[in-house]
Design an enzyme around this catalytic site. Structure first.
Site, PDB file in Angstrom:
ATOM      1  N   THR A  94     -34.167 -17.195  41.754  1.00  0.00           N
ATOM      2  CA  THR A  94     -32.928 -17.495  42.469  1.00  0.00           C
ATOM      3  C   THR A  94     -32.131 -18.573  41.738  1.00  0.00           C
ATOM      4  O   THR A  94     -30.911 -18.551  41.703  1.00  0.00           O
ATOM      5  CB  THR A  94     -33.228 -17.983  43.908  1.00  0.00           C
ATOM      6  OG1 THR A  94     -34.173 -17.097  44.510  1.00  0.00           O
ATOM      7  CG2 THR A  94     -31.985 -18.041  44.754  1.00  0.00           C
ATOM      8  N   ARG A 118     -38.713 -21.383  37.240  1.00  0.00           N
ATOM      9  CA  ARG A 118     -39.542 -22.432  37.844  1.00  0.00           C
ATOM     10  C   ARG A 118     -41.001 -22.054  37.716  1.00  0.00           C
ATOM     11  O   ARG A 118     -41.389 -20.949  38.083  1.00  0.00           O
ATOM     12  CB  ARG A 118     -39.202 -22.603  39.330  1.00  0.00           C
ATOM     13  CG  ARG A 118     -37.850 -23.218  39.481  1.00  0.00           C
ATOM     14  CD  ARG A 118     -37.556 -23.643  40.883  1.00  0.00           C
ATOM     15  NE  ARG A 118     -36.125 -23.919  40.959  1.00  0.00           N
ATOM     16  CZ  ARG A 118     -35.468 -24.127  42.069  1.00  0.00           C
ATOM     17  NH1 ARG A 118     -36.093 -24.114  43.223  1.00  0.00           N
ATOM     18  NH2 ARG A 118     -34.176 -24.366  42.036  1.00  0.00           N
ATOM     19  N   SER A 150     -35.645 -28.453  41.743  1.00  0.00           N
ATOM     20  CA  SER A 150     -35.003 -28.755  43.017  1.00  0.00           C
ATOM     21  C   SER A 150     -35.931 -29.444  44.011  1.00  0.00           C
ATOM     22  O   SER A 150     -36.426 -30.518  43.730  1.00  0.00           O
ATOM     23  CB  SER A 150     -34.431 -27.471  43.591  1.00  0.00           C
ATOM     24  OG  SER A 150     -33.632 -27.768  44.697  1.00  0.00           O
ATOM     25  N   HIS A 151     -36.182 -28.824  45.146  1.00  0.00           N
ATOM     26  CA  HIS A 151     -36.956 -29.461  46.209  1.00  0.00           C
ATOM     27  C   HIS A 151     -38.465 -29.257  46.020  1.00  0.00           C
ATOM     28  O   HIS A 151     -39.245 -29.749  46.819  1.00  0.00           O
ATOM     29  CB  HIS A 151     -36.530 -28.876  47.550  1.00  0.00           C
ATOM     30  CG  HIS A 151     -36.655 -27.388  47.551  1.00  0.00           C
ATOM     31  ND1 HIS A 151     -35.751 -26.592  46.876  1.00  0.00           N
ATOM     32  CD2 HIS A 151     -37.586 -26.573  48.063  1.00  0.00           C
ATOM     33  CE1 HIS A 151     -36.118 -25.331  46.994  1.00  0.00           C
ATOM     34  NE2 HIS A 151     -37.227 -25.286  47.715  1.00  0.00           N
ATOM     35  N   ASP A 159     -31.866 -33.431  48.186  1.00  0.00           N
ATOM     36  CA  ASP A 159     -33.116 -32.930  47.611  1.00  0.00           C
ATOM     37  C   ASP A 159     -33.352 -33.445  46.188  1.00  0.00           C
ATOM     38  O   ASP A 159     -32.617 -34.308  45.701  1.00  0.00           O
ATOM     39  CB  ASP A 159     -33.148 -31.400  47.654  1.00  0.00           C
ATOM     40  CG  ASP A 159     -32.175 -30.771  46.668  1.00  0.00           C
ATOM     41  OD1 ASP A 159     -31.180 -31.432  46.325  1.00  0.00           O
ATOM     42  OD2 ASP A 159     -32.408 -29.624  46.249  1.00  0.00           O
ATOM     43  N   ASP A 183     -32.766 -32.457  43.162  1.00  0.00           N
ATOM     44  CA  ASP A 183     -31.696 -32.441  42.166  1.00  0.00           C
ATOM     45  C   ASP A 183     -30.322 -32.724  42.756  1.00  0.00           C
ATOM     46  O   ASP A 183     -29.303 -32.561  42.078  1.00  0.00           O
ATOM     47  CB  ASP A 183     -31.682 -31.111  41.405  1.00  0.00           C
ATOM     48  CG  ASP A 183     -31.462 -29.915  42.307  1.00  0.00           C
ATOM     49  OD1 ASP A 183     -31.849 -29.978  43.494  1.00  0.00           O
ATOM     50  OD2 ASP A 183     -30.890 -28.909  41.844  1.00  0.00           O
ATOM     51  N   ASP A 210     -28.463 -31.306  45.132  1.00  0.00           N
ATOM     52  CA  ASP A 210     -27.484 -30.296  45.550  1.00  0.00           C
ATOM     53  C   ASP A 210     -27.605 -29.913  47.015  1.00  0.00           C
ATOM     54  O   ASP A 210     -26.705 -29.280  47.565  1.00  0.00           O
ATOM     55  CB  ASP A 210     -27.514 -29.063  44.626  1.00  0.00           C
ATOM     56  CG  ASP A 210     -28.860 -28.392  44.543  1.00  0.00           C
ATOM     57  OD1 ASP A 210     -29.823 -28.894  45.155  1.00  0.00           O
ATOM     58  OD2 ASP A 210     -28.954 -27.355  43.843  1.00  0.00           O
ATOM     59  N   ARG A 211     -28.700 -30.299  47.678  1.00  0.00           N
ATOM     60  CA  ARG A 211     -28.834 -29.948  49.088  1.00  0.00           C
ATOM     61  C   ARG A 211     -28.486 -31.142  49.980  1.00  0.00           C
ATOM     62  O   ARG A 211     -28.503 -32.285  49.520  1.00  0.00           O
ATOM     63  CB  ARG A 211     -30.272 -29.538  49.408  1.00  0.00           C
ATOM     64  CG  ARG A 211     -30.694 -28.292  48.690  1.00  0.00           C
ATOM     65  CD  ARG A 211     -32.055 -27.833  49.169  1.00  0.00           C
ATOM     66  NE  ARG A 211     -32.390 -26.577  48.523  1.00  0.00           N
ATOM     67  CZ  ARG A 211     -33.260 -25.698  48.992  1.00  0.00           C
ATOM     68  NH1 ARG A 211     -33.904 -25.935  50.117  1.00  0.00           N
ATOM     69  NH2 ARG A 211     -33.503 -24.589  48.343  1.00  0.00           N
ATOM     70  N   GLU A 253     -27.700 -21.315  54.312  1.00  0.00           N
ATOM     71  CA  GLU A 253     -28.506 -21.851  55.408  1.00  0.00           C
ATOM     72  C   GLU A 253     -29.549 -22.839  54.897  1.00  0.00           C
ATOM     73  O   GLU A 253     -30.092 -23.617  55.669  1.00  0.00           O
ATOM     74  CB  GLU A 253     -29.178 -20.727  56.188  1.00  0.00           C
ATOM     75  CG  GLU A 253     -29.917 -19.674  55.358  1.00  0.00           C
ATOM     76  CD  GLU A 253     -31.115 -20.162  54.594  1.00  0.00           C
ATOM     77  OE1 GLU A 253     -31.863 -20.954  55.175  1.00  0.00           O
ATOM     78  OE2 GLU A 253     -31.283 -19.766  53.424  1.00  0.00           O
ATOM     79  N   LYS A 307     -23.785 -26.273  44.648  1.00  0.00           N
ATOM     80  CA  LYS A 307     -23.766 -26.944  45.933  1.00  0.00           C
ATOM     81  C   LYS A 307     -23.922 -28.439  45.683  1.00  0.00           C
ATOM     82  O   LYS A 307     -24.396 -28.840  44.631  1.00  0.00           O
ATOM     83  CB  LYS A 307     -24.845 -26.393  46.856  1.00  0.00           C
ATOM     84  CG  LYS A 307     -26.254 -26.382  46.320  1.00  0.00           C
ATOM     85  CD  LYS A 307     -27.147 -25.640  47.302  1.00  0.00           C
ATOM     86  CE  LYS A 307     -28.606 -25.664  46.887  1.00  0.00           C
ATOM     87  NZ  LYS A 307     -28.952 -24.563  45.969  1.00  0.00           N
ATOM     88  N   ARG A 354     -39.399 -15.188  53.887  1.00  0.00           N
ATOM     89  CA  ARG A 354     -38.446 -15.895  54.747  1.00  0.00           C
ATOM     90  C   ARG A 354     -37.915 -14.920  55.785  1.00  0.00           C
ATOM     91  O   ARG A 354     -37.476 -13.818  55.437  1.00  0.00           O
ATOM     92  CB  ARG A 354     -37.282 -16.441  53.936  1.00  0.00           C
ATOM     93  CG  ARG A 354     -37.674 -17.366  52.799  1.00  0.00           C
ATOM     94  CD  ARG A 354     -36.508 -18.275  52.422  1.00  0.00           C
ATOM     95  NE  ARG A 354     -36.684 -18.920  51.135  1.00  0.00           N
ATOM     96  CZ  ARG A 354     -37.472 -19.972  50.898  1.00  0.00           C
ATOM     97  NH1 ARG A 354     -38.193 -20.477  51.881  1.00  0.00           N
ATOM     98  NH2 ARG A 354     -37.545 -20.501  49.693  1.00  0.00           N
TER      99      ARG A 354
END
Ligand code: VG1
Ligand code: CO
Length: 547
Positions: free
Chosen positions: A18, A22, A117-118, A281, A283, A285-286, A368, A380, A500
């Site tokens: 996505t 990673r 990221s997270h 988060d 990086d 972006d969240r 979301e 983001k 998910r």
């Protein structure tokens, strides 16, 4: 300093997900693994008959373990591949939105962002790398597919034999013919924020009375950004929690949701609750937004920002349009209808917003998964969302909860939840989704208790700008009356599969809008388990994470 061409063997598993590639740090530490992927990026972006001799790259990451070592390798490879210049964040740090901004501001050819990221960091945890194009946005599918193809065929890569470059102080360096600009990671980004938001008004809000603000940087990259910007806005120095970026994020998940931000949740709940709370988060972006004793779902946050955008200087002229990822709640759709602007529905992942933003079709977009952003960059942007909220709060002089509740009264509330089943056996997760795909055709018109399925399909997206088609983006069940259940597998994990399940139901009646979403959605949640036979495939009686 010698330019070397190293013979290598391809790895079969370098398919970007996505948001980039990673993997566990240990996977990246295998001989030539990082180099193969970086060379595959360079080979994929190379234009036939042209060199990189006039091209600039931006480089930075979220500071996780292996960030610095990977940065040094990439600098040596950029030099050997003939790039003119690399702009690198001091200490190898750049938040994802700041990297996007630098690419745009300095008209770079693209950028390499080092982040998972997270996902947790450290020698036994995760690392990631992704390429962003000249528009500042994540490489689109055509390019990520091409990177993957190159990675499967690679036979050699180019690297300079040289000592590490000092990236701990801002300034110019030279690595053979490559010019390296080490820049303050915060300055340009902070200046951009100042252009978009009414800093004076926010400063008044934060300094006039006893307003209390908390920002949890989760020991990740936003610490220095938040400290600089919030200090400029007059916030109390104690407002930033966990502001020091650490290579292992203090051993925790830098994931801004209530489960991973417990100190912040404590400060924002109870009798002495703060007025405004937020987290970002790994990086940057969240974002998670909180009011006193109140949690704002990311889908609602996007809708509220859209509805109040003209209160913010950068968006005073109004919005051209909005977009949300398919599984994101339809709350923003209601706002777009009222404003009379288009609302686009894209697959999960920020790369799908790029064309719409570039074409000026949309001004705001979101997901979301705690992601909100706009046309100011092509990622983001966590702190941007925080400042957007603060600007609205300063303009409206009302508490967060009141703003969201009034929003629901006006536009209706979309009860929403996401249930994650983590580290499921990959085969079982794939079988579950495959089973759903095959049944979609037979579900239309079928009833389950009070619920009737109006449409069931596997979401496919045709990009309205370039006509590219992205298929198999999630199975959706659309129920009569507007409720939805969506299933998809995560594309960012590094262990097994994560299923998910997204559940949503609209509630127009203000008298029914104060329920706990888990209660309001209880029937649909059990329907989601039953229809997909989640217990059968996963052996789980319930989800691991509920947001
Ligand atoms: C997740 C989120 C998606 C987001 C992506 C990258 O992907 O669901 O909305 O764009 O992470 O966000 P997935 O495939 O695991 O569902 V980040 O902050 O990791 O760059
Ligand atoms: Co992120």
């Amino acid at each position: 300093m010698e330019r070397k061409t190293v013979t290598t063997t391809a790895y079969a598993d370098q398919k970007p997900g996505t948001s980039g590639l990673r993997k566990k740090v240990r996977v990246f530490q295998q001989p030539h693994y990082l180099e193969n992927f970086v060379q595959s990026i360079f080979d994929a972006i190379a234009v036939e008959g042209e060199t990189f001799g006039d091209k600039t790259l931006v480089l930075g990451g979220d500071g996780r373990f292996y960030n610095e070592q990977a940065s040094q390798t990439i600098l040596r490879m950029a030099a050997a591949n003939g790039f003119a210049r690399v702009i690198v964040g001091r200490d190898g740090l750049l938040s994802t939105p700041a990297a996007s901004h630098l690419i745009r501001k300095y008209r770079a050819f693209g950028g390499i962002i080092l982040s998972a990221s997270h996902n947790p960091g450290g020698p036994d945890a995760d690392f990631g790398i992704k390429f962003n194009a000249a528009n500042g946005g994540p490489a689109q599918e055509g390019l990520t597919d091409s990177i993957f193809r190159h990675s499967r065929e690679i036979g050699e890569y180019h690297i300079l034999e040289a000592a590490d470059v000092d990236i701990h102080q801002a300034g110019s360096r030279q690595l053979a013919d490559l010019q390296i600009e080490v820049v303050d990671p915060v300055a340009d980004y902070a200046a951009l924020m100042q252009q978009l938001f009414d800093f004076e008004r926010i400063r008044e809000l934060l300094t006039a009375g006893t307003y209390s603000l908390y920002f949890d940087a989760m020991n990740a990259v936003t610490g220095p950004y938040a400290e600089a910007i919030l200090q400029q806005l007059g916030a109390d120095p104690g407002s930033v929690l966990r502001g020091q970026p650490l290579p292992d994020f203090g051993g925790e998940h830098p994931d801004p949701n209530p489960a991973h931000a417990q100190d912040l949740m404590r400060l924002m709940n109870g009798q002495q609750a703060g007025d405004f709370g937020a987290a970002s988060d790994g990086d940057g972006d969240r974002n998670m937004i909180l009011g006193a004793n109140f949690y704002v779902t990311p889908s609602d946050s996007l809708a509220v920002l859209a509805a109040n955008a003209t209160l913010v200087p950068g968006y005073r002229q109004g919005l051209a349009g909005v977009a949300r990822s398919m599984p994101t709640s339809q709350a923003v759709d209601r706002v777009a209808e009222t404003l009379g602007i288009p609302c686009f529905e894209t697959p999960t992942g920020w790369k799908f917003f790029g064309n719409l933003l570039d074409a000026g079709k949309i001004s705001l977009c979101g997901e979301e998964s705690f992601g909100t952003g706009s046309d100011h960059v092509r990622e983001k942007d966590g702190l941007w969302a925080v400042l957007f909220w603060l600007n609205i709060l300063a303009a409206r002089q009302e508490p967060v909860a009141a703003i969201v509740q009034q929003h629901w009264q006006r536009y209706g509330r979309n009860y929403y939840t996401r249930h994650d089943y983590e580290a499921v056996a990959t085969d079982a997760a794939q079988a579950l989704v495959e089973g759903l795909r095959q049944q979609t055709g037979s579900w239309c018109g079928q009833r389950f208790g009070d619920h009737e399925i109006e449409l069931a399909d596997d979401f496919s997206y045709t990009d309205p700008i370039d006509g590219s088609v992205s298929e198999r983006q999630g199975v959706r069940l659309l129920l009569r009356g507007g409720a939805r259940i969506v299933y998809r597998l995560s594309g960012t994990g590094t262990e097994g599969a994560t299923l998910r399940v997204y559940v949503e139901s609209p509630e127009p009646d203000p008298a029914q809008q104060a329920k706990d979403p888990q209660d309001a959605l209880a029937e649909l949640i059990s329907l989601s388990r039953e229809v997909a036979r989640i217990d059968h495939f996963t052996g789980r009686v319930g989800p691991d994470v509920v947001t």
